[in-house]
Design an enzyme around this catalytic site. Structure first.
Site, short mmCIF file in Angstrom:
data_model
loop_
_atom_site.label_atom_id
_atom_site.label_comp_id
_atom_site.label_asym_id
_atom_site.label_seq_id
_atom_site.Cartn_x
_atom_site.Cartn_y
_atom_site.Cartn_z
N ASN A 154 0.99 -1.15 -0.03
CA ASN A 154 -0.04 0.08 0.08
C ASN A 154 1.01 1.25 -0.14
OD1 ASN A 154 -1.86 -2.21 1.02
ND2 ASN A 154 -3.13 -0.75 1.36
N GLU A 212 -2.95 0.24 -4.27
CA GLU A 212 -2.22 -1.04 -3.76
C GLU A 212 -1.67 -1.75 -4.80
OE1 GLU A 212 -4.66 -3.88 -1.50
OE2 GLU A 212 -6.37 -2.75 -1.84
N1 RBF Z 1 -11.17 -5.55 -4.71
C1 RBF Z 1 -12.41 -5.31 -5.40
O1 RBF Z 1 -13.38 -4.99 -4.28
N2 RBF Z 1 -12.73 -5.12 -6.40
C2 RBF Z 1 -11.83 -5.70 -7.42
O2 RBF Z 1 -12.29 -5.69 -8.48
C3 RBF Z 1 -10.32 -5.54 -7.06
N3 RBF Z 1 -9.62 -5.76 -7.91
C4 RBF Z 1 -8.36 -5.91 -7.63
C5 RBF Z 1 -7.27 -6.35 -8.47
C6 RBF Z 1 -6.00 -6.43 -8.06
C7 RBF Z 1 -5.04 -6.64 -9.23
C8 RBF Z 1 -5.64 -6.39 -6.70
C9 RBF Z 1 -4.30 -6.49 -6.53
C10 RBF Z 1 -6.39 -6.09 -5.91
C11 RBF Z 1 -8.00 -5.77 -6.28
N4 RBF Z 1 -9.03 -5.78 -5.31
C12 RBF Z 1 -10.16 -5.70 -5.79
C13 RBF Z 1 -8.52 -5.37 -3.82
C14 RBF Z 1 -8.45 -6.64 -2.92
O3 RBF Z 1 -9.71 -6.41 -2.29
C15 RBF Z 1 -7.49 -6.14 -1.81
O4 RBF Z 1 -6.17 -6.25 -2.51
C16 RBF Z 1 -7.51 -6.98 -0.67
O5 RBF Z 1 -8.82 -6.76 -0.08
C17 RBF Z 1 -6.56 -6.50 0.35
O6 RBF Z 1 -6.33 -5.16 0.72
P1 ADP Z 2 -0.99 -5.06 4.36
O1 ADP Z 2 -2.50 -5.03 4.58
O2 ADP Z 2 -0.24 -4.58 5.56
O3 ADP Z 2 -0.72 -4.12 2.85
P2 ADP Z 2 -0.60 -7.57 2.79
O4 ADP Z 2 -1.08 -8.88 3.18
O5 ADP Z 2 -1.37 -6.90 1.62
O6 ADP Z 2 -0.77 -6.53 4.10
O7 ADP Z 2 0.91 -7.80 2.46
C1 ADP Z 2 1.74 -6.49 1.84
C2 ADP Z 2 3.03 -6.42 2.01
O8 ADP Z 2 3.80 -7.61 1.77
C3 ADP Z 2 3.91 -5.31 1.46
O9 ADP Z 2 4.01 -4.20 2.01
C4 ADP Z 2 5.31 -6.02 1.32
O10 ADP Z 2 5.93 -5.81 2.22
C5 ADP Z 2 5.09 -7.44 1.21
N1 ADP Z 2 5.23 -8.06 -0.18
C6 ADP Z 2 5.79 -9.27 -0.17
N2 ADP Z 2 5.62 -9.72 -1.36
C7 ADP Z 2 4.86 -8.95 -2.25
C8 ADP Z 2 4.53 -8.67 -3.44
N3 ADP Z 2 4.94 -9.52 -4.36
N4 ADP Z 2 3.79 -7.50 -3.93
C9 ADP Z 2 3.46 -6.69 -3.09
N5 ADP Z 2 4.10 -6.74 -1.52
C10 ADP Z 2 4.51 -7.66 -1.20
MG MG Z 3 -2.06 -4.50 1.35
#
Ligand code: RBF
Ligand code: ADP
Ligand code: MG
Length: 213
Positions: free
Chosen positions: A43, A139
């Site tokens: 993030n 993110e």
């Molecule tokens: N969250 C949604 O609610 N709708 C989506 O269409 C959606 N698309 C995503 C696509 C990508 C490539 C990524 C990395 C995340 C996406 N998310 C989406 C966010 C997802 O809900 C979020 O990464 C997790 O909830 C963790 O914060």
């Molecule tokens: P948060 O809710 O704190 O963002 P996540 O479960 O999304 O927790 O994990 C995110 C963390 O994981 C990033 O801040 C980074 O330090 C680590 N990380 C490890 N591998 C990856 C990756 N391939 N892409 C993004 N973050 C990664």
């Molecule tokens: Mg995250």
């Protein structure tokens, strides 16, 4: 989503309004355990990003630069291509493990020494309707399997294209299935020559490895 394009944008490279830039220190996210889903997202704060309010909510892709600390294990594994990890066996997509993501161009020696590495990425900008976030977030899922976290590190992204709008889902499996497709689409789009060149010196390179403010 049923029918989806497997590649985004023309072979000649990104088109306006791209590239769009965003950067900052990697902060803690919603702690929703996206890692347990196999999809960690780094993030980065959205404050002060001029274009973010008017950007369409959805999934974008491009290149990411990260400055890793001297102790980070991934500094030794330079800029080679990364195989997609097995994300979730319950989803219907054809074996994502067989997907090989493109390697990014290498930063110059001075930037490498300072810990900068480049990777392909997909990112979500918006409110995550599936989780009903009250605030807009950005993110980044880096298409590389890291040995260790990189919280607090400086991260730069250069966004080159838009993949799809943000959607609500009936299940977490359906969300994961679409994210797997997003990763494949990003990889296929970025490995084209004109799209790789964007991450080189004279293009977005200097921004991506921290030489431009
Ligand atoms: N969250 C949604 O609610 N709708 C989506 O269409 C959606 N698309 C995503 C696509 C990508 C490539 C990524 C990395 C995340 C996406 N998310 C989406 C966010 C997802 O809900 C979020 O990464 C997790 O909830 C963790 O914060
Ligand atoms: P948060 O809710 O704190 O963002 P996540 O479960 O999304 O927790 O994990 C995110 C963390 O994981 C990033 O801040 C980074 O330090 C680590 N990380 C490890 N591998 C990856 C990756 N391939 N892409 C993004 N973050 C990664
Ligand atoms: Mg995250």
């Amino acid at each position: 989503m049923a029918e989806r394009p497997q590649i985004i944008g023309p072979d000649s490279g990104p088109e306006p309004p791209f590239p769009l830039r965003m950067g900052g220190q990697v902060v803690s996210g919603f702690g929703r355990g996206s890692k347990e889903l196999g999809i960690p997202t780094a993030n980065i704060p959205v404050e002060g990003v001029s274009w973010i309010e008017t950007a369409e909510s959805g999934v974008y892709f491009g290149w990411a630069g990260i400055q890793l600390p001297p102790s980070h294990p991934d500094l030794t594994t330079a800029n080679h291509a990364s195989t997609a990890p097995s994300i979730n066996p319950t989803t219907a997509n054809p074996s994502p493990q067989s997907t090989v993501y493109p390697s990014a161009p290498s930063p110059p020696p001075s930037a490498l020494e300072a810990g900068w590495r480049l990777y392909p990425m997909v990112m979500s900008i918006g409110y995550n309707p599936f989780y009903n976030n009250p605030v807009r977030s950005a993110e980044v899922h880096v298409l590389h399997k890291f040995e260790k976290d990189f919280y607090g590190c400086e991260m730069r992204v250069s966004i080159l294209g838009f993949i799809r709008r943000e959607l609500d889902y009936v299940s977490v499996e359906a969300l994961i299935g679409d994210i797997e497709t997003d990763c494949r689409v990003a990889g296929a789009s970025l490995e084209r020559e004109a799209w790789r060149r964007v991450a080189e010196s004279g293009g977005e390179g200097e921004w991506l490895w921290g030489e431009e403010a």
